[in-house]
Design a protein around this motif. Structure first.
Motif, PDB file in Angstrom:
ATOM      1  N   GLY A   7       0.827  -1.205   0.000  1.00  6.93           N
ATOM      2  CA  GLY A   7       0.000   0.000   0.000  1.00  6.93           C
ATOM      3  C   GLY A   7       0.860   1.254   0.000  1.00  6.93           C
ATOM      4  N   ILE A   8       0.306   2.324  -0.551  1.00  6.01           N
ATOM      5  CA  ILE A   8       1.027   3.605  -0.604  1.00  6.01           C
ATOM      6  C   ILE A   8       0.178   4.708   0.001  1.00  6.01           C
ATOM      7  CG2 ILE A   8       2.242   5.294  -2.015  1.00  6.01           C
ATOM      8  CD1 ILE A   8       2.413   3.305  -4.252  1.00  6.01           C
ATOM      9  N   GLY A   9       0.752   5.412   0.955  1.00  4.46           N
ATOM     10  CA  GLY A   9       0.183   6.650   1.463  1.00  4.46           C
ATOM     11  C   GLY A   9       1.134   7.768   1.074  1.00  4.46           C
ATOM     12  N   GLY A  10       2.049   8.102   1.995  1.00  8.04           N
ATOM     13  CA  GLY A  10       3.069   9.097   1.675  1.00  8.04           C
ATOM     14  C   GLY A  10       4.232   8.543   0.887  1.00  8.04           C
ATOM     15  N   GLY A  11       4.371   7.209   0.887  1.00  7.66           N
ATOM     16  CA  GLY A  11       5.396   6.582   0.053  1.00  7.66           C
ATOM     17  C   GLY A  11       6.587   6.006   0.784  1.00  7.66           C
ATOM     18  N   GLY A  12       6.694   6.238   2.090  1.00  8.09           N
ATOM     19  CA  GLY A  12       7.867   5.767   2.827  1.00  8.09           C
ATOM     20  C   GLY A  12       8.011   4.258   2.841  1.00  8.09           C
ATOM     21  N   LEU A  13       6.892   3.548   3.026  1.00 11.36           N
ATOM     22  CA  LEU A  13       6.959   2.093   3.106  1.00 11.36           C
ATOM     23  C   LEU A  13       7.344   1.483   1.769  1.00 11.36           C
ATOM     24  CD1 LEU A  13       6.554  -0.575   4.620  1.00 11.36           C
ATOM     25  CD2 LEU A  13       4.129  -0.470   3.959  1.00 11.36           C
ATOM     26  N   ILE A  14       6.650   1.853   0.700  1.00 15.27           N
ATOM     27  CA  ILE A  14       6.940   1.209  -0.583  1.00 15.27           C
ATOM     28  C   ILE A  14       8.332   1.572  -1.087  1.00 15.27           C
ATOM     29  CG2 ILE A  14       5.942   2.992  -2.100  1.00 15.27           C
ATOM     30  CD1 ILE A  14       4.841   0.582  -3.776  1.00 15.27           C
ATOM     31  N   ALA A  15       8.791   2.797  -0.820  1.00 15.17           N
ATOM     32  CA  ALA A  15      10.143   3.174  -1.246  1.00 15.17           C
ATOM     33  C   ALA A  15      11.173   2.297  -0.541  1.00 15.17           C
ATOM     34  CB  ALA A  15      10.398   4.648  -0.941  1.00 15.17           C
ATOM     35  N   GLY A  16      11.018   2.140   0.771  1.00 15.95           N
ATOM     36  CA  GLY A  16      11.963   1.320   1.521  1.00 15.95           C
ATOM     37  C   GLY A  16      11.893  -0.145   1.151  1.00 15.95           C
ATOM     38  N   VAL A  17      10.670  -0.670   1.029  1.00 18.26           N
ATOM     39  CA  VAL A  17      10.503  -2.087   0.680  1.00 18.26           C
ATOM     40  C   VAL A  17      11.051  -2.368  -0.709  1.00 18.26           C
ATOM     41  CG1 VAL A  17       8.778  -3.832   0.094  1.00 18.26           C
ATOM     42  CG2 VAL A  17       8.593  -2.581   2.245  1.00 18.26           C
ATOM     43  N   ALA A  18      10.738  -1.514  -1.671  1.00 14.67           N
ATOM     44  CA  ALA A  18      11.217  -1.735  -3.039  1.00 14.67           C
ATOM     45  C   ALA A  18      12.744  -1.736  -3.093  1.00 14.67           C
ATOM     46  CB  ALA A  18      10.646  -0.673  -3.975  1.00 14.67           C
ATOM     47  N   ALA A  19      13.358  -0.765  -2.419  1.00 13.78           N
ATOM     48  CA  ALA A  19      14.822  -0.674  -2.447  1.00 13.78           C
ATOM     49  C   ALA A  19      15.469  -1.866  -1.755  1.00 13.78           C
ATOM     50  CB  ALA A  19      15.265   0.631  -1.791  1.00 13.78           C
TER      51      ALA A  19
ATOM     52  N   ARG B  38      17.956 -13.061  -8.095  1.00 16.40           N
ATOM     53  CA  ARG B  38      16.558 -13.039  -8.510  1.00 16.40           C
ATOM     54  C   ARG B  38      16.127 -11.611  -8.853  1.00 16.40           C
ATOM     55  NH1 ARG B  38      12.280 -14.494  -6.666  1.00 16.40           N
ATOM     56  NH2 ARG B  38      11.723 -15.733  -8.459  1.00 16.40           N
ATOM     57  N   THR B  39      15.099 -11.518  -9.691  1.00 14.15           N
ATOM     58  CA  THR B  39      14.494 -10.233 -10.042  1.00 14.15           C
ATOM     59  C   THR B  39      13.043 -10.272  -9.604  1.00 14.15           C
ATOM     60  OG1 THR B  39      15.922  -9.997 -11.987  1.00 14.15           O
ATOM     61  CG2 THR B  39      13.932  -8.649 -11.919  1.00 14.15           C
ATOM     62  N   ILE B  40      12.575  -9.225  -8.928  1.00 17.25           N
ATOM     63  CA  ILE B  40      11.192  -9.186  -8.452  1.00 17.25           C
ATOM     64  C   ILE B  40      10.504  -7.913  -8.938  1.00 17.25           C
ATOM     65  CG2 ILE B  40      11.668 -10.548  -6.381  1.00 17.25           C
ATOM     66  CD1 ILE B  40      11.633  -7.912  -4.791  1.00 17.25           C
ATOM     67  N   ARG B  41       9.169  -7.953  -8.908  1.00 14.23           N
ATOM     68  CA  ARG B  41       8.362  -6.783  -9.226  1.00 14.23           C
ATOM     69  C   ARG B  41       7.757  -6.246  -7.937  1.00 14.23           C
ATOM     70  NH1 ARG B  41       3.816  -7.614 -11.912  1.00 14.23           N
ATOM     71  NH2 ARG B  41       3.895  -5.741 -13.181  1.00 14.23           N
ATOM     72  N   VAL B  42       7.631  -4.940  -7.846  1.00 15.66           N
ATOM     73  CA  VAL B  42       6.957  -4.298  -6.715  1.00 15.66           C
ATOM     74  C   VAL B  42       5.817  -3.452  -7.267  1.00 15.66           C
ATOM     75  CG1 VAL B  42       7.164  -2.696  -4.776  1.00 15.66           C
ATOM     76  CG2 VAL B  42       9.037  -4.279  -5.290  1.00 15.66           C
ATOM     77  N   ILE B  43       4.611  -3.721  -6.786  1.00 13.98           N
ATOM     78  CA  ILE B  43       3.424  -3.001  -7.244  1.00 13.98           C
ATOM     79  C   ILE B  43       2.824  -2.243  -6.058  1.00 13.98           C
ATOM     80  CG2 ILE B  43       1.105  -3.214  -8.209  1.00 13.98           C
ATOM     81  CD1 ILE B  43       2.025  -5.727  -9.642  1.00 13.98           C
TER      82      ILE B  43
ATOM     83  N   GLU C 206      12.015   5.212  -9.579  1.00 16.42           N
ATOM     84  CA  GLU C 206      13.086   4.333 -10.054  1.00 16.42           C
ATOM     85  C   GLU C 206      12.785   2.852  -9.856  1.00 16.42           C
ATOM     86  OE1 GLU C 206      17.893   3.640  -9.197  1.00 16.42           O
ATOM     87  OE2 GLU C 206      16.886   5.478  -8.538  1.00 16.42           O
ATOM     88  N   LEU C 207      12.076   2.510  -8.777  1.00 17.17           N
ATOM     89  CA  LEU C 207      12.034   1.109  -8.361  1.00 17.17           C
ATOM     90  C   LEU C 207      10.658   0.441  -8.405  1.00 17.17           C
ATOM     91  CD1 LEU C 207      14.345   1.495  -5.233  1.00 17.17           C
ATOM     92  CD2 LEU C 207      14.956   0.438  -7.414  1.00 17.17           C
ATOM     93  N   VAL C 208       9.582   1.217  -8.377  1.00 17.69           N
ATOM     94  CA  VAL C 208       8.243   0.613  -8.336  1.00 17.69           C
ATOM     95  C   VAL C 208       7.771   0.357  -9.762  1.00 17.69           C
ATOM     96  CG1 VAL C 208       5.833   0.967  -7.644  1.00 17.69           C
ATOM     97  CG2 VAL C 208       7.693   1.631  -6.099  1.00 17.69           C
ATOM     98  N   ASP C 209       7.329  -0.876 -10.002  1.00 20.54           N
ATOM     99  CA  ASP C 209       7.009  -1.300 -11.363  1.00 20.54           C
ATOM    100  C   ASP C 209       5.631  -0.865 -11.832  1.00 20.54           C
ATOM    101  OD1 ASP C 209       9.384  -3.191 -12.067  1.00 20.54           O
ATOM    102  OD2 ASP C 209       8.803  -3.721 -10.031  1.00 20.54           O
TER     103      ASP C 209
END
Length: 409
Positions: free
Chosen positions: A178-190, A201-206, A253-256
């Motif tokens: 989930g995305i609110g301000g973006g802190g979680l997805i930015a950290g998780v994706a990186a 391995r290569t993964i996708r982050v949505i 850069e990182l979220v697909d």
């Protein structure tokens, strides 16, 4: 564009948080796997200390403060999860904490924040007002402002979740966050992409946003964070009008992909999680599951869905469950005009029973707009088994000569 933290930074943060956070379980979901057509696992961050991932970022941010900064104390603004994370992290480090919360904050979140030792100031109608007041307090007192998402240390702390995801499910192909301000997805994706690359391995982050507060898609289109007009949503934990500057560059850069879900989708997701996974999740924590149920995510191999928080007011849970039942076609409210003579209520009840449905509530009145003197209005709340059964129940009433009017949820 913000520089992406290194894998070493995330690993250092994880070591520093070992005594503050829990390593939450990652469990398979057969029900969601059947729906998506490929394996789905759930990261149960709703079982984290304070009930959400926020303790990760708050704990790491506070741990980076100097002794002089700690002496001035910290201040934050939040309607719940960030408040609890900052309060507990401050308590663990012996730092005075003041938290500004809006007047309408859910009582359980207010009591929990106070229970962790923070001084809570209730003022203002919105979190935006609380943020302004907190910033003014920081300027006035020298307290360190702990932003909920727009700081590199917060992103690094949240990213420790990404390390756990790859540790728990090294064969994962897609991660939903989930995305609110973006802190979680930015950290998780990186963190997750770096950890996955380390094992070849290569993964996708949505990312998933509530459609009434979806600031990321227009921001990506513009190439920079833009502020949007938000609308009410049950996913109040991600009700943010503007993505943070720090996480936005990492999202670019990182979220697909980024998808949006409706409140009906989220309510259905909460209901599925309650019934199938036997877990309680707050609306913002269920948006990944909502994306699966709404068909917003394709079968792309093993999918991991982050249940980011479980702090839901019991009264809101009651309303959301009712909404979810209605959205799933399992809860129906109808209004039926009837002739004012004995036996009509009994006859309608018999017809509902014949259809195999169950009457949950009844309201019978002679007063209502459009009623004739010789008429009454009967309003029924009926439990059904789904959309087809709902239509069967309505058809049964119509064939008996009644005119049921469906009342919107």
């Amino acid at each position: 564009m913000s520089a992406v933290p290194t894998l070493a930074e995330f690993e250092d943060a994880a070591r520093g948080l070992e005594r503050v956070i829990s390593h939450t379980p990652t469990l398979p979901s057969r029900a969601l796997s059947d729906i998506l057509g490929s394996p789905v696992v759930l990261k149960m961050e709703n079982l984290q200390r304070t009930g959400s991932f926020k303790i990760r970022g708050a704990g790491h941010r506070l741990a980076q403060l100097t002794e002089e900064e700690r002496a001035h104390g910290v201040v934050a603004a939040s309607a719940g999860n960030h408040a609890q994370g900052v309060a507990l992290a401050a308590q663990a480090l012996g730092i005075p904490a003041t938290i500004f919360m809006p007047l309408g904050v859910p009582v359980p979140k207010l009591l929990a924040t106070r229970g962790y030792g923070a001084e809570v100031v209730l003022e203002g109608e919105t979190v935006a007002t609380s943020l302004r007041l907190a910033a003014e307090y920081a300027e006035r007192t020298g307290a360190i402002m702990i932003h909920p998402f727009d700081h590199r240390d917060i992103v690094v702390g949240q990213g420790t979740l990404g390390l756990e995801l790859i540790e728990d499910a090294p064969d994962v192909d897609t991660i939903l966050v989930g995305i609110g301000g973006g802190g979680l997805i930015a950290g998780v994706a990186a963190a997750a992409k770096a950890a996955a690359a380390k094992i070849g391995r290569t993964i996708r982050v949505i990312g998933v946003q509530a459609e009434n507060a979806a600031a990321v898609p227009p921001s990506l289109a513009a190439g920079h964070p833009v502020e949007i007009e938000t609308h009410p949503t049950i996913a109040d934990g991600i009700l943010v009008a503007r993505t943070g500057d720090v996480p936005f560059g990492m999202i670019q850069e990182l979220v697909d992909d980024v998808v949006t879900v409706s409140d009906d989708d989220i309510a259905r997701a909460l209901l599925v999680l309650l019934e199938q996974a036997k877990v309680v999740v707050e609306p913002a924590g269920a948006v990944g599951v909502a994306a699966i149920l709404a068909g917003k995510v394709a079968d792309t191999g093993k999918t991991l869905c982050v249940l980011s928080g479980g702090n839901i007011d019991p009264l809101l849970l009651q309303r959301v469950v009712a909404h979810g039942l209605a959205a799933s076609g399992r809860y129906l409210t109808v209004r039926i005009p009837l002739p004012d003579r004995p036996g009509q209520l009994a006859r309608v009840s018999e017809l509902v029973a014949e259809a195999g449905a169950n009457v949950m509530e009844v309201m019978h009145t002679r007063h209502g707009q459009g009623l004739q003197i010789s008429e009454v209005s009967l309003q029924l709340s009926i439990e059904t088994r789904g959309a087809e059964h709902t239509e069967l129940t309505l058809d049964t009433l119509r064939r008996a000569g009644y005119d049921p009017i469906v009342v919107p949820d």
